[in-house]
Design a protein around this motif. Structure first.
Motif, PDB file in Angstrom:
ATOM      1  N   ARG A 140       0.852  -1.191   0.000  1.00 58.17           N
ATOM      2  CA  ARG A 140       0.000   0.000   0.000  1.00 58.17           C
ATOM      3  C   ARG A 140       0.887   1.240   0.000  1.00 58.17           C
ATOM      4  NH1 ARG A 140      -2.001  -3.263   4.018  1.00 58.17           N
ATOM      5  NH2 ARG A 140      -3.870  -4.442   3.428  1.00 58.17           N
ATOM      6  N   GLU A 155      -2.822  10.250  -3.575  1.00 60.78           N
ATOM      7  CA  GLU A 155      -3.034   8.949  -4.200  1.00 60.78           C
ATOM      8  C   GLU A 155      -2.821   7.811  -3.208  1.00 60.78           C
ATOM      9  OE1 GLU A 155      -1.396   7.846  -8.305  1.00 60.78           O
ATOM     10  OE2 GLU A 155      -0.084   6.734  -6.957  1.00 60.78           O
ATOM     11  N   HIS A 156      -3.789   6.879  -3.178  1.00 60.84           N
ATOM     12  CA  HIS A 156      -3.677   5.645  -2.407  1.00 60.84           C
ATOM     13  C   HIS A 156      -3.652   4.492  -3.410  1.00 60.84           C
ATOM     14  CE1 HIS A 156      -4.741   7.661   1.423  1.00 60.84           C
ATOM     15  NE2 HIS A 156      -5.520   8.397   0.663  1.00 60.84           N
ATOM     16  N   ALA A 157      -2.540   3.774  -3.488  1.00 62.97           N
ATOM     17  CA  ALA A 157      -2.401   2.670  -4.439  1.00 62.97           C
ATOM     18  C   ALA A 157      -2.168   1.363  -3.694  1.00 62.97           C
ATOM     19  CB  ALA A 157      -1.242   2.935  -5.407  1.00 62.97           C
ATOM     20  N   GLU A 229      -3.545  -3.576 -10.016  1.00 59.60           N
ATOM     21  CA  GLU A 229      -3.459  -2.239  -9.426  1.00 59.60           C
ATOM     22  C   GLU A 229      -4.851  -1.768  -9.033  1.00 59.60           C
ATOM     23  OE1 GLU A 229      -2.703   2.430 -10.734  1.00 59.60           O
ATOM     24  OE2 GLU A 229      -2.991   0.850 -12.230  1.00 59.60           O
ATOM     25  N   THR A 231      -6.165   1.781  -7.396  1.00 62.97           N
ATOM     26  CA  THR A 231      -5.721   3.106  -6.972  1.00 62.97           C
ATOM     27  C   THR A 231      -6.905   4.048  -6.806  1.00 62.97           C
ATOM     28  OG1 THR A 231      -3.592   2.881  -8.099  1.00 62.97           O
ATOM     29  CG2 THR A 231      -4.307   5.108  -7.605  1.00 62.97           C
ATOM     30  N   SER A 233      -7.400   8.141  -6.349  1.00 62.67           N
ATOM     31  CA  SER A 233      -6.712   9.427  -6.426  1.00 62.67           C
ATOM     32  C   SER A 233      -7.703  10.550  -6.143  1.00 62.67           C
ATOM     33  CB  SER A 233      -6.083   9.622  -7.811  1.00 62.67           C
ATOM     34  OG  SER A 233      -5.165   8.584  -8.105  1.00 62.67           O
TER      35      SER A 233
END
Length: 248
Positions: A140, A155-157, A229, A231, A233
């Protein structure tokens, strides 16, 4: 798509799904039906009773699956009316690039401000989106994406740990690291929405609390159709635009 055909499609997808929660398997099967055009915006799902009977799932499992889909904006559950596929705002097809490459192509210098990097077991909502079994290891990343002049987004990926490795440097390009491992996304599904800035978001983005933000949910798939992925944002309202081209 007729009800019987839809049931057959969902059954097939669930039978070939990777191990995981039954509710997550069902949710992904329904989302696949939407993504592949078998269910269209505004379509109603069969009744809960029919879905439970035909798919051999409990009412609790079905409702958990629908809750996951509602949280992800795929369906809209209306009390007394049923469950409907929500309208989606999709971006026009364009070459798939990451933030670093996109900024460089515009003549800007990308800046990644790393807020956190964590490696751990997958969470239920991540399992639903990435299609991974409970206990799978993921990375994370929480980063501020910016240029030398201004902050653009928070952004959280989340990516499977196998796509980048535990030693990944989050100040660099995520897509470049994934490409080096042969796991770079080749297609994405994106969903846009709006939200209000929480105190934490406001602090990072340097905007007032409750400011309007554009949120983009991005699910990326590798060449073998595996999700690699997930994500989210959050863009400042004055830094994000959607451009579409329509044939008339």
């Amino acid at each position: 798509m007729t009800t019987d055909t839809l049931i057959a499609f969902l059954t097939s997808r669930m039978e070939t799904a990777s191990s995981g929660l039954r509710s997550a398997q069902l949710a992904r099967a329904i989302e696949s039906a939407v993504r592949e055009g078998h269910l269209m915006p505004g379509d109603a799902l069969p009744s809960e009773r029919k879905l439970c009977e035909q798919l051999t799932v409990s009412r609790t499992t079905l409702r958990r699956a629908l809750a996951l889909l509602e949280d992800s904006g795929v369906v809209d559950r209306r009390l007394g009316s049923g469950t409907f596929i929500t309208p989606r705002v999709l971006s026009p097809k364009a070459p798939l690039t990451g933030f670093t490459q996109d900024m460089q192509s515009r003549g800007m210098t990308p800046v990644n401000r790393v807020l956190s990097k964590q490696v751990g077991a997958i969470h239920p909502d991540e399992s639903f989106n990435l299609g991974l079994a409970p206990g799978s290891r993921v990375m994370r990343l929480e980063r501020l994406r910016a240029t030398e002049e201004s902050i653009l987004c928070l952004e959280h990926a989340v990516v499977p740990l196998s796509t980048v490795g535990a030693d990944f440097d989050p100040s660099g390009s995520l897509y470049a690291a994934m490409e080096a491992n042969g796991m770079r996304p080749v297609k994405v599904v994106q969903r846009y929405g709006a939200t209000l800035a929480t105190p934490e978001m406001a602090r990072h983005l340097e905007v007032p609390v409750d400011s309007a933000l554009m949120v983009l949910h991005r699910l990326g798939f590798a060449s073998d159709d595996r999700a690699v992925e997930f994500t989210r944002s959050y863009f400042k309202g004055d830094r994000f635009y959607i451009s579409t081209e329509l044939d008339i």
